[in-house]
Design a protein around this motif. Structure first.
Motif, PDB file in Angstrom:
ATOM      1  N   LEU A   1     -14.638   2.426   3.360  1.00 44.72           N
ATOM      2  CA  LEU A   1     -13.417   2.841   4.043  1.00 44.72           C
ATOM      3  C   LEU A   1     -13.686   3.100   5.517  1.00 44.72           C
ATOM      4  O   LEU A   1     -14.754   3.595   5.893  1.00 44.72           O
ATOM      5  CB  LEU A   1     -12.860   4.108   3.397  1.00 44.72           C
ATOM      6  CG  LEU A   1     -12.398   3.999   1.948  1.00 44.72           C
ATOM      7  CD1 LEU A   1     -12.147   5.381   1.360  1.00 44.72           C
ATOM      8  CD2 LEU A   1     -11.146   3.129   1.841  1.00 44.72           C
TER       9      LEU A   1
ATOM     10  N   ILE B   1      -3.705   2.899   4.481  1.00 42.33           N
ATOM     11  CA  ILE B   1      -4.626   3.307   3.417  1.00 42.33           C
ATOM     12  C   ILE B   1      -4.804   4.816   3.431  1.00 42.33           C
ATOM     13  O   ILE B   1      -4.681   5.491   2.399  1.00 42.33           O
ATOM     14  CB  ILE B   1      -5.977   2.585   3.571  1.00 42.33           C
ATOM     15  CG1 ILE B   1      -5.839   1.096   3.247  1.00 42.33           C
ATOM     16  CG2 ILE B   1      -7.043   3.225   2.680  1.00 42.33           C
ATOM     17  CD1 ILE B   1      -7.061   0.258   3.597  1.00 42.33           C
TER      18      ILE B   1
ATOM     19  N   ILE C   1       0.828  -1.205   0.000  1.00 44.89           N
ATOM     20  CA  ILE C   1       0.000   0.000   0.000  1.00 44.89           C
ATOM     21  C   ILE C   1       0.863   1.257   0.000  1.00 44.89           C
ATOM     22  O   ILE C   1       0.541   2.245  -0.662  1.00 44.89           O
ATOM     23  CB  ILE C   1      -0.948  -0.005   1.221  1.00 44.89           C
ATOM     24  CG1 ILE C   1      -1.959  -1.155   1.110  1.00 44.89           C
ATOM     25  CG2 ILE C   1      -1.676   1.330   1.352  1.00 44.89           C
ATOM     26  CD1 ILE C   1      -2.722  -1.420   2.401  1.00 44.89           C
TER      27      ILE C   1
ATOM     28  N   CYS D   1      -9.657  -2.583   2.594  1.00 41.14           N
ATOM     29  CA  CYS D   1     -10.417  -1.590   3.357  1.00 41.14           C
ATOM     30  C   CYS D   1     -11.251  -2.195   4.474  1.00 41.14           C
ATOM     31  O   CYS D   1     -11.635  -1.495   5.410  1.00 41.14           O
ATOM     32  CB  CYS D   1     -11.295  -0.754   2.428  1.00 41.14           C
ATOM     33  SG  CYS D   1     -12.633  -1.665   1.627  1.00 41.14           S
TER      34      CYS D   1
ATOM     35  N   SER E   1      -9.215   5.760   7.945  1.00 46.66           N
ATOM     36  CA  SER E   1      -8.688   5.901   6.584  1.00 46.66           C
ATOM     37  C   SER E   1      -9.221   7.152   5.910  1.00 46.66           C
ATOM     38  O   SER E   1      -8.480   7.881   5.241  1.00 46.66           O
ATOM     39  CB  SER E   1      -9.049   4.668   5.747  1.00 46.66           C
ATOM     40  OG  SER E   1      -8.435   3.498   6.250  1.00 46.66           O
TER      41      SER E   1
ATOM     42  N   CYS F   1      -6.267  -0.201  -1.799  1.00 52.12           N
ATOM     43  CA  CYS F   1      -7.053   0.358  -0.694  1.00 52.12           C
ATOM     44  C   CYS F   1      -8.389  -0.357  -0.561  1.00 52.12           C
ATOM     45  O   CYS F   1      -8.825  -0.673   0.559  1.00 52.12           O
ATOM     46  CB  CYS F   1      -7.277   1.854  -0.920  1.00 52.12           C
ATOM     47  SG  CYS F   1      -5.779   2.853  -0.771  1.00 52.12           S
TER      48      CYS F   1
END
Length: 210
Positions: A187, A161, A127, A150, A191, A146
Motif C-alpha cells: 500500500l 483506497i 473502490i 494498490c 493509502s 484495494c
C-alpha cells in the motif's frame, strides 16, 4: 469555483447552499420519474456546459435511485466517464452505484469488472461504492479491490483506497488494521495514512483534496 476544480469546468458561480435550494425548488411537487425519464433528464443535464447542471443531475439521481433497476448501471457508468472529476464521481459512486448494488447484489460482479478498468474514475467508483454499507460491506471485495489497485501511482486511486478503508474501519477497526499491517509493503503511504486516520484518533472530511 473553476480554479478550485483546476479549471476543469465552467461554472455559473452559484454557491452550494443556493444550488441546493434552487434544485429543491425545481424538483418540488414533481412525480417520481420513470427510469427512462431519469436517464433522459440526466443525459440532458450532463450535456450542458456549466458544472452546476451536473450537480443537479446527481441530486436528481440520489433522490430517485430507488425507481431504477439493475439495467440502469450502464447509464451511471456513462456519467462517471463523462466530465469526470471527484466532485461528481464520488457522489455517483457512493450515492447511486452503491444503492444499486445493495438493491441488486448481482451487480457486484460488474463492480469486479469496474475495479479492473483502465479508466481510473470507473475503478475509483468500484473502490468507493461500499462507503455507506457499514456492516453490510463485503470486506473480501473491498480488500481485493484495494490490493488490485494498490500499485497505482495515481493520486485519486491511492486516495480512494485509503478513504474506503478508513470508512470501513469505523465498522471493523481490527480488520482494517490487520489488512494495512499485512500489506504495508504494497500500500502507498497515502493509502495507509488515510486508512488508519480514524483508528488513530484523527478526523477528516471525506472529500478528497489535492
Amino acid at each position: 469555483m473553476s480554479a478550485y476544480m483546476r479549471g476543469q469546468f465552467p461554472f455559473m458561480g452559484i454557491a452550494g447552499p443556493q444550488q441546493a435550494a434552487l434544485t429543491t425548488s425545481a424538483l418540488a411537487g414533481l412525480m417520481k420519474p420513470a427510469q427512462a425519464e431519469l436517464t433522459g433528464a440526466c443525459a440532458t443535464l450532463w450535456a450542458l456546459p456549466e458544472r452546476e447542471f451536473q450537480y443537479a443531475a446527481v441530486k436528481l439521481l440520489r433522490r430517485n435511485v430507488r425507481v431504477c433497476d439493475s439495467s440502469f448501471l450502464p447509464h451511471v457508468r456513462k456519467l462517471v466517464v463523462a466530465k469526470s472529476w471527484w466532485d461528481t464521481v464520488d457522489e455517483l459512486a457512493s450515492r447511486v452505484v452503491g444503492p444499486l448494488v445493495a438493491a441488486f447484489p448481482e451487480l457486484s460482479l460488474e463492480m469486479d469488472v469496474w475495479a479492473g478498468s483502465d479508466n481510473l474514475w470507473v475503478a475509483r467508483s468500484a473502490i468507493l461504492h461500499q462507503l455507506g454499507f457499514k456492516d453490510r460491506t463485503d470486506s473480501q471485495r473491498l480488500f481485493g479491490y484495494c490490493l488490485l489497485r494498490c500499485g497505482e501511482a495515481d493520486f485519486f486511486i491511492r486516495k480512494a483506497i485509503g478513504w474506503a478503508l478508513r470508512e470501513y474501519s469505523k465498522t471493523d477497526a481490527d480488520a482494517v488494521r490487520t489488512f494495512v499491517v499485512e500489506n504495508a509493503g504494497r500500500l502507498s503511504g497515502l493509502s495507509k495514512r488515510e486508512a488508519l486516520l480514524w483508528i488513530n484518533g484523527g478526523r477528516k472530511s471525506a472529500r478528497p483534496r489535492s
